[in-house]
Design an enzyme around this catalytic site. Structure first.
Site, PDB file in Angstrom:
ATOM      1  N   ASP A 195       0.816  -1.204   0.000  1.00 34.14           N
ATOM      2  CA  ASP A 195       0.000   0.000   0.000  1.00 34.14           C
ATOM      3  C   ASP A 195       0.858   1.266   0.000  1.00 34.14           C
ATOM      4  O   ASP A 195       1.792   1.400   0.805  1.00 34.14           O
ATOM      5  CB  ASP A 195      -0.907  -0.009   1.237  1.00 34.14           C
ATOM      6  CG  ASP A 195      -1.791   1.214   1.332  1.00 34.14           C
ATOM      7  OD1 ASP A 195      -2.699   1.346   0.502  1.00 34.14           O
ATOM      8  OD2 ASP A 195      -1.562   2.042   2.248  1.00 34.14           O
ATOM      9  N   GLU A 232       1.443  -0.138  -4.874  1.00 36.41           N
ATOM     10  CA  GLU A 232       0.602   1.020  -5.170  1.00 36.41           C
ATOM     11  C   GLU A 232       1.503   2.233  -4.998  1.00 36.41           C
ATOM     12  O   GLU A 232       2.014   2.484  -3.909  1.00 36.41           O
ATOM     13  CB  GLU A 232      -0.584   1.128  -4.231  1.00 36.41           C
ATOM     14  CG  GLU A 232      -1.445   2.348  -4.543  1.00 36.41           C
ATOM     15  CD  GLU A 232      -2.278   2.831  -3.371  1.00 36.41           C
ATOM     16  OE1 GLU A 232      -3.222   3.600  -3.610  1.00 36.41           O
ATOM     17  OE2 GLU A 232      -1.975   2.466  -2.221  1.00 36.41           O
TER      18      GLU A 232
END
Length: 584
Positions: free
Chosen positions: A248, A285
């Site tokens: 993330d 990401e």
């Protein structure tokens, strides 16, 4: 008497005690080593334990594998080597050629558990998916939540089924021929139950993220913090047999060392892959639009970070604006550029590749060299949890456009050079929204979240009522209705997605190299026509009320909506899609 060895890294502490039992009633003094690790040997009793640093409050183990009574309670011992595995013959799934399916454990099934997912593995396999990507399962406060406010990075959320439930799911998925990735959050911890900072210098005031202090990756005493995160990667890939991790917001992992933490993680995953013979993927990401993230590592420091893939949000943004006409926020750059869709379908996963971004007010990104980072290293989607759940009402793309337009968008995505990803329920045009929800017991925090989201959406011009994140009804509304799969119009949409994924497997041109194709976008009446030619395959979609009628040769392999091919003429009506196999 069986003794267990307990350890806690707390280099700045003057004293540490081990607290045993669910009520933490038994105290055992711990001994400090020169490296800042405190140790003790003790009879584990009921398996529950916690630590007290410098006469403070009891805190869970930062490396706790299980929090059976919640993130504020003592930890519990878990022997991951005792899991019953049957996947010794599993050979894994490479990223090249993969099809990813993102899902949230708590709302994918009525049960909201790992075992609830197992019941639908046949559906995913028959759809054509090869990889399941679980949203975060690290323990977080309460029962319900997205998982991005997790506070125990090593523990598996108990209401989902805990450690054994996750192991059962991975084992069953492998038996069904499906790989499993897990979304992990290493850049911050949530606001409730964050006891990590009481144990040691895991965070730094020198840098900040949108969620608070940044992780201490390059300051004093940061070696053990890096080891903490690397060991977390190792645990998921080895102890739980996971095939990959989605990392993330890696742009919030601030690291000035010569060898970035992400490069160390990539090296670790590669080592595990080589040793086990099963490919392990790390997919980032990243908001930086930098292909160096997935450029292979090289000796001498000339390579990239070596991660195996990264999300390509620009592909989503261009598709979204073309399908919906929305232009607010970061969609503005994509709506203003008539070549945006042509770019992300044909030549680059990044619209911003060293070009000006009006949303950021600066130049952004770097060009992609397909010879160095091929298209399959970029994961692209028509919908993701972010792009659905961070809308005011959690509405999916299919809630605001006709089914034929979603089908056309799916055709463009699933015939693109990127690794495609679906968001749960997308394949049948699920009627259920997917909204933001939390389960914090602190009323002050719950109120702040409610009011903060309302202010945020009001500032962006959203007129819809924002669902209460703390309400049980928000979770229920966001849970998939599996009865829809057999009803129209959902059954037709599901058949379309299955057809597209079957063609992606059967037609090599649809998995062809980046840049080897032609993309055209042309006005047609009150809509537009998008044509993509890749090798011997032509994809033709009409978006809106336009209509296409032109000469065409070849064989119609699939269609959605008003499509006809006869006497050398192709007709494609409003919000319809056609896939033809033609002469190279």
């Amino acid at each position: 008497m069986n003794q267990h060895h307990y350890r806690l890294w707390s280099p700045l502490a003057g004293g540490v005690e081990l607290l045993l039992g669910a009520d933490a009633s038994t105290t055992v003094p711990m001994t400090r080593g020169a490296d800042g690790w405190w140790t003790a040997e003790a009879d584990p009793g009921d398996g529950r334990y916690a630590f007290r640093v410098d006469d403070g409050i009891a805190i869970p183990d930062p490396r706790s594998r299980r929090q059976p009574d919640g993130v504020h309670a003592p930890s519990a011992l878990v022997d991951t080597s005792a899991f019953s595995w049957t996947d010794s013959g599993w050979r894994g799934v490479e990223l090249e050629g993969a099809v990813v399916y993102e899902l949230h454990v708590g709302t994918f099934s009525p049960e909201g558990t790992f075992d609830g997912i197992v019941e639908h593995l046949d559906h995913l396999r028959d759809l054509g998916v090869t990889v399941i990507e679980l949203m975060p399962v690290a323990a977080f406060p309460g029962r319900h939540g997205w998982g991005y406010d997790g506070v125990a990075p090593y523990a598996v959320h108990e209401p989902y089924g805990g450690p054994e439930g996750l192991a059962r799911l991975v084992d069953a998925a492998h038996a069904a021929g499906l790989a499993v990735w897990l979304d992990v959050v290493h850049n911050h911890l949530g606001p409730s139950g964050n006891y990590l900072s009481l144990a040691g210098p895991y965070f730094t005031d020198r840098r900040h993220t949108p969620w608070g202090q940044a992780v201490n990756l390059d300051g004093p005493l940061s070696d053990e913090v890096r080891a903490y995160l690397l060991d977390n990667v190792r645990m998921w890939l080895e102890d739980y047999h996971l095939d990959g991790l989605r990392l993330d917001a890696v742009h919030e992992l601030h690291d000035d060392r010569a060898i970035h933490l992400l490069e160390e993680m990539a090296a670790l995953a590669d080592e595990i892959s080589g040793r086990t013979g099963v490919p392990r993927m790390l997919v980032a990401e990243s908001d930086r639009n930098d292909p160096a993230t997935v450029t292979p590592r090289a000796t001498g420091g000339a390579g990239g970070l070596g991660l195996h893939g990264q999300w390509a949000d620009d592909v989503h943004h261009a598709l979204h604006t073309a399908l919906t006409g929305e232009s607010q926020g970061y969609y503005g750059d994509f709506a203003a550029d008539p070549d945006a869709l042509v770019t992300v379908l044909g030549s680059s996963p990044f619209l911003h590749a060293g070009t000006y971004s009006s949303f950021r007010g600066r130049v952004h990104g770097r060009p992609v060299d397909p010879a160095v980072t091929p298209g399959w290293r970029y994961v692209a989607a028509l919908q993701t949890h972010d792009q659905v759940g961070n809308r005011a009402a959690g509405d999916r793309i299919g809630h605001g456009i006709p089914p034929g337009r979603q089908a056309a968008g799916a055709a463009l995505l699933l015939t693109s050079p990127w690794t495609p990803m679906l968001f749960m329920g997308e394949e049948w045009g699920a009627s259920t929204p997917w909204q933001y929800f939390t389960d914090h017991e602190e009323e002050e925090l719950a109120t702040a979240i409610r009011e903060g989201r309302r202010r945020e959406f009001a500032s962006h011009g959203w007129s819809q009522e924002v669902p209460d994140p703390q309400a049980e009804s928000t979770v229920r509304a966001s849970t998939l209705d599996w009865d829809e799969v057999r009803r129209e119009p959902h059954a037709t949409m599901l058949d379309w997605y299955r057809t597209l994924l079957r063609l992606r497997r059967e037609l090599p041109a649809l998995r062809g190299p980046l840049g080897e194709g032609e993309v055209r976008r042309e006005p047609a009446g009150d809509g537009e026509v998008v044509t993509v030619r890749r090798g011997d395959v032509e994809v033709v979609v009409v978006l809106g009320d336009g209509r296409l009628e032109r000469p065409a040769e070849g064989h119609l392999r699939a269609s959605f909506g008003e499509v006809a091919l006869g006497d050398g003429t192709l007709v494609v009506g409003p919000d319809s899609a056609a896939i033809l196999q033609v002469r190279p």
